[in-house]
Design a protein around this motif. Structure first.
Motif, PDB file in Angstrom:
ATOM      1  N   VAL A   1     -32.730  26.473 -17.172  1.00  0.00           N
ATOM      2  CA  VAL A   1     -33.517  25.315 -17.563  1.00  0.00           C
ATOM      3  C   VAL A   1     -32.636  24.332 -18.306  1.00  0.00           C
ATOM      4  CG1 VAL A   1     -35.502  24.523 -18.884  1.00  0.00           C
ATOM      5  CG2 VAL A   1     -35.582  26.726 -17.734  1.00  0.00           C
TER       6      VAL A   1
ATOM      7  N   GLN B   1     -41.831  16.433 -13.934  1.00  0.00           N
ATOM      8  CA  GLN B   1     -42.048  17.562 -13.039  1.00  0.00           C
ATOM      9  C   GLN B   1     -43.328  17.357 -12.226  1.00  0.00           C
ATOM     10  OE1 GLN B   1     -42.261  21.014 -15.517  1.00  0.00           O
ATOM     11  NE2 GLN B   1     -40.043  21.283 -15.666  1.00  0.00           N
TER      12      GLN B   1
ATOM     13  N   ILE C   1     -37.799  25.896  -6.150  1.00  0.00           N
ATOM     14  CA  ILE C   1     -38.203  25.045  -7.274  1.00  0.00           C
ATOM     15  C   ILE C   1     -39.723  25.040  -7.416  1.00  0.00           C
ATOM     16  CG2 ILE C   1     -38.262  22.656  -8.107  1.00  0.00           C
ATOM     17  CD1 ILE C   1     -35.524  22.273  -6.747  1.00  0.00           C
TER      18      ILE C   1
ATOM     19  N   ARG D   1     -36.708  19.440 -11.325  1.00  0.00           N
ATOM     20  CA  ARG D   1     -35.960  20.410 -12.150  1.00  0.00           C
ATOM     21  C   ARG D   1     -35.910  19.994 -13.612  1.00  0.00           C
ATOM     22  NH1 ARG D   1     -32.121  19.717  -7.864  1.00  0.00           N
ATOM     23  NH2 ARG D   1     -32.098  21.457  -6.397  1.00  0.00           N
ATOM     24  N   SER D   2     -36.352  18.771 -13.906  1.00  0.00           N
ATOM     25  CA  SER D   2     -36.295  18.272 -15.278  1.00  0.00           C
ATOM     26  C   SER D   2     -37.108  19.166 -16.211  1.00  0.00           C
ATOM     27  CB  SER D   2     -36.842  16.836 -15.321  1.00  0.00           C
ATOM     28  OG  SER D   2     -37.085  16.424 -16.648  1.00  0.00           O
ATOM     29  N   TRP D   3     -36.750  19.168 -17.498  1.00  0.00           N
ATOM     30  CA  TRP D   3     -37.544  19.908 -18.470  1.00  0.00           C
ATOM     31  C   TRP D   3     -38.747  19.096 -18.935  1.00  0.00           C
ATOM     32  CZ3 TRP D   3     -38.318  17.866 -23.333  1.00  0.00           C
ATOM     33  CH2 TRP D   3     -37.430  16.868 -23.747  1.00  0.00           C
TER      34      TRP D   3
ATOM     35  N   SER E   1     -41.096  28.280  -8.732  1.00  0.00           N
ATOM     36  CA  SER E   1     -40.856  28.391 -10.174  1.00  0.00           C
ATOM     37  C   SER E   1     -41.837  27.523 -10.960  1.00  0.00           C
ATOM     38  CB  SER E   1     -39.415  27.977 -10.487  1.00  0.00           C
ATOM     39  OG  SER E   1     -39.173  27.980 -11.873  1.00  0.00           O
TER      40      SER E   1
END
Length: 928
Positions: free
Chosen positions: A7, A455, A483, A448-450, A486
């Protein structure tokens, strides 16, 4: 447990490789690394992460979302203290959370330095006061329809250092000029104000802003019903103004009074009724104006001369009918690629131009807003705009440093490709334009951004675009399935919902199902159902829809069952009241039960507590989609003997008969499934009698008259089963079923429909119905006899015609003159109905066909031999079962007699010989 590796990206200075047994950690050595010693293995052979330096841990925290920061903080006392550091809480996004007063109060101790806050909904706005964030400078809220003046006034009074306030893009219906007046009075440092959907912005409110907010350089009154044009001319500090979507603007007053704004550089009038004369006056009087944004302005689009006249004034004008990138290129002299304007600006020299940055930042914001609004309204005639520049603009904005611009650009991509919301049809050309512009990797990168907002919106775009098979293939090839699987595990419901939607669309492709299973997507989808059993209808519908697609695959269906999917789906069918969720849960259960003997899911679904009762209950739904999928599930489940009886005990016969009676004007799919479920139940003698008693014969005859092949074929199958019972056979005659079956037998394009209609007629007129037909007075009995005899002659005539269509004269002639296998094989090839191999008959049914071989009617003899040929052809799914029944019942002797009978028709003899040959073939195979 927080899986933060992957992450975030750790500092290079703490990477080196440690090895202990089979455990390897890549923490590559760097010369002069001071922190490497902290990561040495302890006496137990593990790295003690709590020994990391404080600054490294804080850097790690910055790459995590708020929920993960809180979870990671709970691992030990030292990290709890570090996790509360005020430097980690300068920005807060609460949109995914329902923040009650108590929660806000508990966050207050960490928010003393909070500068930027995003929230969602009026309920969260009420509790913002408890944060006590006195240093708050940037406040942004959406879904604020219920936010009222009093709440907003208290918020701005408590946060007098606000520099930016944004409420939208949805309409703020309860905000009035009184609240705007309070904003001006309480926030003297205000620089940006963006409000959407205000009914009336009066002069007192605007003058308060002009008087008390000397640094206010940007105003956006967007989609408002009315604004005071004269008062806006008093806000002399304005450099940027947007009235996009605002109605009832008096353009003569606007052009006259806005000319008093000496610093105005950018004006956005998109989606308004601005007229050419007003634009020209603005151009001539506003010397400082550099850019006018006028997308989707009908009056200007009718008079395109305004664009050429604007050039004479040295102004830039953006619209549908000129190229935005080309118009902006003069800002960047010498640029080689016009389409790279935004990236050139973002990656420009270290010596930043403050004025240019301010201008481009505003431009990005208004473009993202206008493009999204235009995509949502989807006006006609914009295909070329989207293909030539709209897609590229959205992709450029996707790379903005402004998070809300990125989110709107992603939402715009998700929206503009869908040209039919109801059927989720995606425009192929627009999807290809996104792919061509590198949109897949950009969207996957944001996913994939936090940051959970990014997202969510990026995943929504991926999901919608994945309706296009080519895009879906590229998403899968780019690692998108991993992705999405997840993100489906996210604790943020919005993120999980969009990820489930992406997996739903991707799972349409057979080639993606295995990859979704390998990525852990199936378990993640099942877990979603248990995670949000209530209040999450969107995520539940998408999770169930994805599982329904996956359950259509044999291997995936077994995994769905192994991870608790059956229980989850039955729970939805039983307890959820949302029709979309019910429909997808029923569809998933139908697909799980569709694999026959290849796995045990059919029986497992039936044995799950409450499953059959829930599906029967859904049959009574008012929603056609729910009824259709529930009927389909019961049809598939009825192939299991225990399920069949369980459905009947749950009231399935009554419910399905009622459905068949009510669906004469429904969709063909619903009609087919209603008939199919009754067909499946009617395999049981008791159910067959019950269906006839409940009035199921008449609606099935109606469905047998359908012009849709799948419908009348399925109805013919149900009538064939029902006709086995003499009482039902008589009901079919009395309800007008003979003409319907004769029509199918002679006219349907479906060989199976013709075959089963012929078998139903054969059952009805093989003599077993006669005793039922004579019940009543002698006069009634006489008329019935005459009517039945007429119907019998018609039926036998069409049965004979049907059988003869499969009797090739040359092949029959050759077979009659030779005992060699080749001629018989040729007859079999021409007579075989491939789909008939899927039919499974009981011992009683096989026995009835054997009895027909002894019938005095030559037509019935030929029909029986033809039917037994279909049921015993080598390679048929149930052929071994039928052969065994024939052997046990002593049929070979009867077949030999039929094949040798001088009085039997030629086709009966040949077909009987073929059946005997099929029996010998299976006997040889079983011996081998």
């Amino acid at each position: 447990m927080i899986g933060f590796v992957g992450v975030c990206e750790m500092s290079r200075r703490v990477r080196r490789k440690c090895t202990k047994g089979t455990q390897k950690l890549d923490l590559s050595d760097q010369p002069g690394t001071d922190d490497a010693d902290y990561l040495k293995l302890n006496e137990d052979g593990f790295v003690d992460w709590t020994r990391l330096p404080d600054d490294t841990v804080i850097q790690l925290f910055t790459h995590l979302n708020y929920r993960d920061r809180a979870n990671l903080s709970s691992t030990c006392k030292s990290w709890r203290l570090l996790g509360s550091s005020s430097c980690l809480w300068q920005s807060l996004d609460l949109r995914a959370h329902k923040c009650e007063w108590g929660i806000m109060a508990s966050l207050a101790s960490r928010c003393s330095n909070l500068e930027k806050l995003r929230f969602r909904g009026a309920d969260n706005a009420d509790s913002l006061i408890n944060l006590r964030a006195k240093n708050l400078k940037d406040l942004s809220g959406d879904y604020c329809r219920k936010l009222n003046d009093s709440t907003l006034s208290v918020i701005v009074a408590r946060h007098n250092l606000l520099e930016s306030l944004q409420l939208g893009p949805d309409f703020c219906e309860r905000i009035t000029s009184d609240a705007i007046y309070a904003i001006g009075f309480c926030c003297p440092k205000l620089k940006k104000l963006r409000l959407s959907g205000i009914r009336d912005v009066n002069k007192d409110a605007i003058n308060a802003l002009a008087t008390h907010c000397p640094d206010l350089y940007e105003i956006g009154f967007i989609d408002c019903l009315k604004i005071d044009e004269v008062a806006l001319g008093n806000v002399v500090s304005l450099r940027f103004l947007s009235v996009a979507g605002t109605t009832n603007v008096k353009w003569d007053l606007a052009s006259e009074n806005w000319s008093k704004l000496p610093n105005l550089k950018g004006l956005d009038v998109s989606r308004t009724d601005v007229v050419p004369n007003a634009v020209l006056r603005i151009f001539s009087s506003l010397k400082s104006l550099e850019l006018l944004c006028a997308f989707n302005c009908p009056s200007l689009e009718e008079d395109t001369t305004v664009y050429t006249k604007s050039n004479c004034h040295g102004k830039m004008m953006l619209s549908f009918f000129n190229d935005t990138f080309s118009k902006l290129s003069p800002i960047f002299p010498g640029i080689e690629k016009e389409r790279a304007i935004f990236s050139v600006w973002r990656n420009g020299s270290k010596e930043k131009d403050g004025n240019l940055d301010e201008f481009m930042t505003w431009l990005e914001w208004i473009l993202s807003h206008s493009l999204l609004r235009i995509a949502e309204s989807n006006p006609n005639g914009l295909d070329q705009f989207w293909l030539n520049q709209g897609a590229d603009l959205l992709l450029s904005l996707l790379q903005s440093s402004q998070e809300d611009v990125q989110e709107r650009a992603a939402t715009g991509l998700a929206t503009f490709v869908v040209v039919d919301d109801e059927n989720t049809n995606v425009d192929v050309g627009r999807a290809e334009a996104v792919m061509k512009g590198g949109g897949i990797q950009l969207l996957l990168g944001l996913a994939r951004s936090w940051k959970e907002g990014l997202q969510s919106e990026a995943t929504k775009a991926i999901a919608n675009l994945s309706v296009n098979p080519a895009f879906a293939k590229s998403v899968a090839g780019g690692g998108g399935i991993t992705i999405l699987a997840s993100l489906a595990k996210s604790m943020n419901r919005m993120v999980a919902e969009e990820a489930a939607g992406g997996l739903w669309n991707l799972s349409v492709g057979e080639e993606h199902k295995g990859a979704i299973a390998e990525a852990g997507g199936i378990k993640a989808l099942v877990d979603l159902i248990f995670k949000w059993p209530r209040g999450g209808d969107g995520v539940l519908e998408r999770a169930a829809g994805a599982l329904a697609n996956l359950a259509a695959d044999d291997k995936c269906s077994m995994e769905v069952a192994s991870v608790g999917g059956i229980n989850a789906l039955v729970t939805l069918a039983r307890k959820c009241k949302h029709e979309g969720v019910q429909e997808q849960a029923a569809r998933a259960l139908a697909n799980l039960a569709a694999h026959g003997d290849s796995n045990t899911n059919n029986a497992a679904v039936g044995q799950e507590a409450g499953a059959l009762d829930a599906l029967v209950q859904l049959i009574r739904s008012q929603h056609d989609g729910v009824r259709q999928e529930a009927a389909g599930a019961l049809w598939n489940l009825s192939f299991d003997d225990r399920n069949r009886e369980g459905i009947a005990l749950a009231g399935g016969v009554e419910a399905l008969v009622a459905l068949a009676q009510s669906c004469s004007n429904a969709s063909p799919s619903l009609q087919e499934r209603a008939a199919g479920a009754l067909w499946g139940l009617s395999v049981s003698e008791a159910n067959s009698i019950a269906i006839g008693r409940e009035g199921g014969v008449a609606p099935l005859i109606t469905l047998a008259r359908s012009q849709t092949e799948d419908v009348h074929e399925t109805a013919a199958g149900a009538l064939w089963n029902l006709a086995f019972n003499p009482g039902n056979a008589l009901r079919i005659v009395e309800d007008g079923g003979v003409p319907a079956l004769i029509h199918l037998c002679s006219s349907s394009m479906s060989k199976m429909a013709r075959f089963m209609a012929a078998l139903a007629l054969a059952y009805m007129f093989d003599g077993r119905m006669d005793e039922y037909a004579l019940v009543g007075s002698s006069s009634e009995g006489g008329s019935k006899s005459v009517g039945l005899e007429r119907a019998r002659r018609m039926a036998l005539k069409h049965i004979e015609t049907f059988v003869l269509t499969f009797a090739d004269p040359q092949a029959f002639s050759a077979a009659s003159l030779s005992s060699a296998p080749a001629p018989l094989a040729q007859v079999t090839e021409s007579a075989r109905i491939l789909e008939a191999g899927h039919l499974r008959c009981s011992g009683a049914e096989i026995g009835r066909f054997v009895s027909m071989l002894r019938n005095q009617s030559p037509v019935l003899k030929a029909c029986a031999a033809f039917a037994l040929l279909q049921f015993t052809v080598p390679g048929g799914r149930h052929a071994p079962h039928h052969v065994n029944l024939l052997q046990v019942s002593g049929a070979p002797r009867v077949l030999r007699a039929a094949a040798a009978a001088a009085s039997a028709p030629l086709e009966a003899k040949i077909f009987a010989r073929i059946v005997l040959r099929n029996l010998e073939h299976h006997q040889i195979e079983s011996s081998a």
